[in-house]
Design a protein around this motif. Structure first.
Motif, PDB file in Angstrom:
ATOM      1  N   ALA A 288     -29.066 -77.739 -12.851  1.00 53.07           N
ATOM      2  CA  ALA A 288     -28.019 -76.845 -13.358  1.00 53.07           C
ATOM      3  C   ALA A 288     -27.502 -77.358 -14.701  1.00 53.07           C
ATOM      4  O   ALA A 288     -27.693 -78.519 -15.077  1.00 53.07           O
ATOM      5  CB  ALA A 288     -26.869 -76.728 -12.362  1.00 53.07           C
ATOM      6  N   LEU A 289     -26.831 -76.464 -15.414  1.00 49.94           N
ATOM      7  CA  LEU A 289     -26.177 -76.764 -16.683  1.00 49.94           C
ATOM      8  C   LEU A 289     -24.691 -76.490 -16.536  1.00 49.94           C
ATOM      9  O   LEU A 289     -24.288 -75.431 -16.026  1.00 49.94           O
ATOM     10  CB  LEU A 289     -26.767 -75.893 -17.799  1.00 49.94           C
ATOM     11  N   GLU A 290     -23.853 -77.446 -16.971  1.00 47.04           N
ATOM     12  CA  GLU A 290     -22.403 -77.312 -16.878  1.00 47.04           C
ATOM     13  C   GLU A 290     -21.788 -77.118 -18.264  1.00 47.04           C
ATOM     14  O   GLU A 290     -22.195 -77.775 -19.227  1.00 47.04           O
ATOM     15  CB  GLU A 290     -21.793 -78.563 -16.232  1.00 47.04           C
ATOM     16  N   TYR A 291     -20.805 -76.214 -18.318  1.00 45.58           N
ATOM     17  CA  TYR A 291     -20.044 -76.015 -19.550  1.00 45.58           C
ATOM     18  C   TYR A 291     -18.564 -76.053 -19.198  1.00 45.58           C
ATOM     19  O   TYR A 291     -18.103 -75.294 -18.335  1.00 45.58           O
ATOM     20  CB  TYR A 291     -20.405 -74.687 -20.202  1.00 45.58           C
ATOM     21  N   ILE A 292     -17.817 -76.942 -19.860  1.00 44.90           N
ATOM     22  CA  ILE A 292     -16.402 -77.141 -19.555  1.00 44.90           C
ATOM     23  C   ILE A 292     -15.601 -76.961 -20.842  1.00 44.90           C
ATOM     24  O   ILE A 292     -15.416 -77.913 -21.625  1.00 44.90           O
ATOM     25  CB  ILE A 292     -16.147 -78.545 -18.963  1.00 44.90           C
ATOM     26  N   PRO A 293     -15.122 -75.745 -21.119  1.00 46.37           N
ATOM     27  CA  PRO A 293     -14.407 -75.518 -22.380  1.00 46.37           C
ATOM     28  C   PRO A 293     -13.048 -76.203 -22.442  1.00 46.37           C
ATOM     29  O   PRO A 293     -12.569 -76.541 -23.527  1.00 46.37           O
ATOM     30  CB  PRO A 293     -14.267 -73.996 -22.432  1.00 46.37           C
ATOM     31  N   ASN A 294     -12.383 -76.396 -21.290  1.00 45.25           N
ATOM     32  CA  ASN A 294     -11.096 -77.095 -21.259  1.00 45.25           C
ATOM     33  C   ASN A 294     -10.896 -77.695 -19.880  1.00 45.25           C
ATOM     34  O   ASN A 294     -11.761 -77.559 -18.999  1.00 45.25           O
ATOM     35  CB  ASN A 294      -9.941 -76.149 -21.645  1.00 45.25           C
ATOM     36  N   ASP A 295      -9.755 -78.343 -19.668  1.00 47.02           N
ATOM     37  CA  ASP A 295      -9.556 -79.069 -18.415  1.00 47.02           C
ATOM     38  C   ASP A 295      -9.194 -78.171 -17.247  1.00 47.02           C
ATOM     39  O   ASP A 295      -8.971 -78.660 -16.128  1.00 47.02           O
ATOM     40  CB  ASP A 295      -8.487 -80.156 -18.594  1.00 47.02           C
ATOM     41  N   ARG A 296      -9.135 -76.857 -17.434  1.00 47.99           N
ATOM     42  CA  ARG A 296      -8.809 -75.941 -16.346  1.00 47.99           C
ATOM     43  C   ARG A 296      -9.945 -74.991 -15.974  1.00 47.99           C
ATOM     44  O   ARG A 296      -9.878 -74.298 -14.964  1.00 47.99           O
ATOM     45  CB  ARG A 296      -7.563 -75.099 -16.696  1.00 47.99           C
ATOM     46  N   VAL A 297     -10.993 -74.955 -16.796  1.00 51.48           N
ATOM     47  CA  VAL A 297     -12.087 -74.009 -16.576  1.00 51.48           C
ATOM     48  C   VAL A 297     -13.421 -74.732 -16.716  1.00 51.48           C
ATOM     49  O   VAL A 297     -13.608 -75.546 -17.625  1.00 51.48           O
ATOM     50  CB  VAL A 297     -12.030 -72.835 -17.588  1.00 51.48           C
ATOM     51  N   GLY A 298     -14.338 -74.427 -15.813  1.00 51.75           N
ATOM     52  CA  GLY A 298     -15.695 -74.950 -15.895  1.00 51.75           C
ATOM     53  C   GLY A 298     -16.686 -73.897 -15.427  1.00 51.75           C
ATOM     54  O   GLY A 298     -16.380 -73.116 -14.518  1.00 51.75           O
ATOM     55  N   ILE A 299     -17.855 -73.856 -16.044  1.00 56.82           N
ATOM     56  CA  ILE A 299     -18.896 -72.879 -15.693  1.00 56.82           C
ATOM     57  C   ILE A 299     -20.168 -73.643 -15.337  1.00 56.82           C
ATOM     58  O   ILE A 299     -20.548 -74.597 -16.022  1.00 56.82           O
ATOM     59  CB  ILE A 299     -19.153 -71.907 -16.859  1.00 56.82           C
ATOM     60  N   LEU A 300     -20.821 -73.194 -14.274  1.00 56.77           N
ATOM     61  CA  LEU A 300     -22.002 -73.874 -13.754  1.00 56.77           C
ATOM     62  C   LEU A 300     -23.105 -72.850 -13.529  1.00 56.77           C
ATOM     63  O   LEU A 300     -22.923 -71.876 -12.795  1.00 56.77           O
ATOM     64  CB  LEU A 300     -21.651 -74.578 -12.446  1.00 56.77           C
ATOM     65  N   LEU A 301     -24.256 -73.055 -14.172  1.00 56.51           N
ATOM     66  CA  LEU A 301     -25.395 -72.146 -14.066  1.00 56.51           C
ATOM     67  C   LEU A 301     -26.637 -72.944 -13.677  1.00 56.51           C
ATOM     68  O   LEU A 301     -26.982 -73.919 -14.346  1.00 56.51           O
ATOM     69  CB  LEU A 301     -25.630 -71.423 -15.393  1.00 56.51           C
ATOM     70  N   GLY A 302     -27.299 -72.530 -12.591  1.00 66.28           N
ATOM     71  CA  GLY A 302     -28.484 -73.254 -12.156  1.00 66.28           C
ATOM     72  C   GLY A 302     -29.248 -72.480 -11.104  1.00 66.28           C
ATOM     73  O   GLY A 302     -29.054 -71.271 -10.929  1.00 66.28           O
ATOM     74  N   ALA A 303     -30.112 -73.168 -10.375  1.00 61.50           N
ATOM     75  CA  ALA A 303     -30.922 -72.520  -9.351  1.00 61.50           C
ATOM     76  C   ALA A 303     -31.340 -73.550  -8.301  1.00 61.50           C
ATOM     77  O   ALA A 303     -31.762 -74.657  -8.652  1.00 61.50           O
ATOM     78  CB  ALA A 303     -32.160 -71.870  -9.957  1.00 61.50           C
ATOM     79  N   GLU A 304     -31.228 -73.170  -7.037  1.00 65.35           N
ATOM     80  CA  GLU A 304     -31.762 -73.981  -5.949  1.00 65.35           C
ATOM     81  C   GLU A 304     -33.183 -73.513  -5.654  1.00 65.35           C
ATOM     82  O   GLU A 304     -33.441 -72.315  -5.552  1.00 65.35           O
ATOM     83  CB  GLU A 304     -30.902 -73.858  -4.694  1.00 65.35           C
ATOM     84  N   VAL A 305     -34.092 -74.460  -5.501  1.00 63.14           N
ATOM     85  CA  VAL A 305     -35.505 -74.156  -5.262  1.00 63.14           C
ATOM     86  C   VAL A 305     -35.974 -74.956  -4.050  1.00 63.14           C
ATOM     87  O   VAL A 305     -35.750 -76.172  -3.972  1.00 63.14           O
ATOM     88  CB  VAL A 305     -36.365 -74.518  -6.490  1.00 63.14           C
ATOM     89  N   SER A 306     -36.616 -74.288  -3.096  1.00 62.69           N
ATOM     90  CA  SER A 306     -37.161 -75.002  -1.945  1.00 62.69           C
ATOM     91  C   SER A 306     -38.309 -75.899  -2.392  1.00 62.69           C
ATOM     92  O   SER A 306     -39.046 -75.583  -3.331  1.00 62.69           O
ATOM     93  CB  SER A 306     -37.641 -74.013  -0.880  1.00 62.69           C
TER      94      SER A 306
END
Length: 327
Positions: A288-306
């Motif tokens: 996954a890739l994490e993006y944290i613009p400030n100390d109250r918000v975070g965005i997480l984009l990724g994929a689980e694969v068997s």
């Protein structure tokens, strides 16, 4: 080396890699993380603060592993869309509570559920057993107890089996969690976390009519779900204060389910059936890739694969998008 020994060796090797080429920080590392997709965090929430984390998950199942580990492609791929909402609150310096609500929609071979259906929900408490002083760089260790609730439909599905997205059980899970951060020689921060969980067999679940357990109209019986053991490790590598890379590796074992009941026949007779399923073993990874613009918000984009090596489990790819909000 057996398959199970190979997987264990891989996990041990990854733990060794996490500790190689690092120096423990004299002060608390300055980096922002959202947390990985699959491995729960051991650190308690800030007391008096709420945390919201919605998940949007799309699972595409294209095959299955049999009891020998051989993969077979499905004639019709299955798709599942799920929306989960995690609501957390920091009760004290050590105690955190969390409620998870789920909804979903399933489809396969041109058929689908009747819109978004409410799924099973859960509540958990996490208590910090070991909480080093800030700046010491020690490992946080916590105990976790969670309880699932059968709020989703699992039987009496009528003509549409896709409306069943629950399993009908009230399952208790117990887990031990750990988390620690390191300052690498290159100035970046590596945070790793681990989770080891165990769940006894829940009470028997009543099953009537068409259900998620493969029964059809006219059926009455019970299913006894198996015990569950699970483990996972998550790694987060800080690229900048706003960006980070993440990776989870998971393993799950389930003992066999037992379905016992009967179909009602004409004249009031009952045709008794007893089915014992195979034990389940599954492995997965979730970059996954994490993006944290400030100390109250975070965005997480990724994929689980068997991963290969599963037994009586599905072969899937599951892209996921999550956002962490604190206030």
């Amino acid at each position: 080396m057996t398959g199970k020994q190979g997987k264990a060796a891989t996990l041990v090797a990854m733990m060794a890699m996490a500790a190689t080429g690092v120096v423990q920080a004299d002060e608390a590392p300055k980096a922002n993380f959202t947390g990985t997709l699959l491995t729960a965090g051991a650190a308690p929430y800030t007391p008096g603060h709420f945390y919201l984390q919605p998940y949007l998950v799309h699972t595409h199942t294209s095959g299955s592993y049999d009891d020998r580990g051989n993969r077979t492609a499905l004639d019709d791929n299955a798709r599942d869309d799920r929306l989960s909402l995690l609501i957390g609150y920091g009760f004290s310096e050590r105690l955190t509570g969390q409620l998870t609500l789920n909804g979903g929609r399933s489809s396969s071979a041109g058929q689908h559920s009747d819109g978004l259906r409410f799924g099973d929900s859960s509540a958990k408490l996490v208590y910090a057993l070991r909480q080093p002083e800030p700046g010491t760089g020690g490992m946080i260790i916590s105990g976790q107890v969670s309880q699932s609730f059968a709020t989703g439909k699992h039987d009496r599905l009528g003509e549409n089996v896709f409306n069943g997205i629950g399993n009908g059980s009230h399952r208790t899970d117990i887990a031990l969690l750990g988390q620690q951060s390191f300052l690498l020689n290159n100035g970046h921060v590596l945070r790793w976390r681990w989770q080891a969980g165990w769940s006894p067999s829940p009470s028997r679940v009543d099953v009537e009519g068409r259900s998620v357990y493969g029964t059809d109209q006219g059926y009455r019986g019970k299913v006894e779900l198996g015990r569950r053991n699970s483990g996972s490790m998550g790694f987060e590598y800080s690229l900048t204060p706003q960006w980070a890379l993440a990776l989870d590796v998971t393993a799950t074992w389930l003992s066999a389910d037992v379905l016992q009941g009967c179909y009602q026949l004409e004249g009031g007779q009952c045709e008794t059936q007893r089915e014992v399923g195979g034990s389940v073993r599954s492995f997965s990874a979730a970059p996954a890739l994490e993006y944290i613009p400030n100390d109250r918000v975070g965005i997480l984009l990724g994929a689980e694969v068997s991963l290969p090596g599963g037994r009586n489990s599905s072969s899937f790819v599951s892209p996921q998008l999550s956002m962490v909000l604190s206030f």
